[in-house]
Design a protein around this motif. Structure first.
Motif: not given
Length: 181
Positions: A86-90, A124-132
């Motif tokens: 969902h995200w990496w920043v270095a 950038g950041y991509g938040g949680p969005c799991p399958p139901k």
């Protein structure tokens, strides 16, 4: 037990408690350990309707010799066979002690920080969005690194960022939040 044996046990216990006291920690005012991740941090896209704001993060206890930091957010429960980045920043500077809320959108990142695409194919950041279904675990990890900059650029995949970060980790701390729908 002999006095020698008792003293040995006390010495080992003392070393372990000092080691634990000096361990690196990661906290967030937005995500409590094992707690539900708020809609503010949830992805806005696919079939999710969150605000996609990266959480504020704070860390401490980095070891001597830390030359930079990296942060990742990873879902090992994603039904992909390889999890979901969902995200990496270095390339965060060695005096950094956290990131402000929303840094995953580029605001508040230190100069020189680099973010590759996440597994949503967005930078950038991509938040949680799991399958139901049942909640997924989102591991937010800060890595104290032994080099100034990862030898990759923003075009590298999240897996390549993970390869180099893990190869150069002096210490790390993880905070896990949950999200399901």
């Amino acid at each position: 037990m002999s006095n020698h044996g008792a003293l040995s046990l006390l010495a080992v216990a003392g070393v372990l408690s000092v080691s634990a006291a000096n361990a690196m920690t990661l906290t967030s005012p937005d995500i409590k350990p094992g707690g539900k991740i708020a809609d503010e941090q949830v992805f806005n896209g696919w079939d999710c309707t969150g605000k996609n704001v990266s959480p504020a993060l704070a860390w401490s206890g980095a070891p001597k010799g830390t030359k930079s930091f990296a942060v990742s957010v990873y879902d090992p429960d994603a039904p992909t066979g390889s999890g979901f980045w969902h995200w990496w920043v270095a390339n965060l500077p060695p005096d950094a002690t956290g990131l402000p809320k929303g840094a995953g959108g580029g605001t508040g990142l230190p100069e020189g920080a680099v973010q590759p695409n996440n597994d949503f194919s967005l930078t950038g950041y991509g938040g949680p969005c799991p399958p139901k279904g049942k909640p997924h675990h989102y591991h937010i990890t800060v890595y104290a690194l032994d080099l100034d900059k990862l030898p990759v650029d923003a075009k590298a995949s999240p897996a390549v960022f993970g390869f180099y970060a893990n190869a150069h980790t002096l210490a790390k701390a993880t905070l896990t939040g949950l999200y399901g729908r």
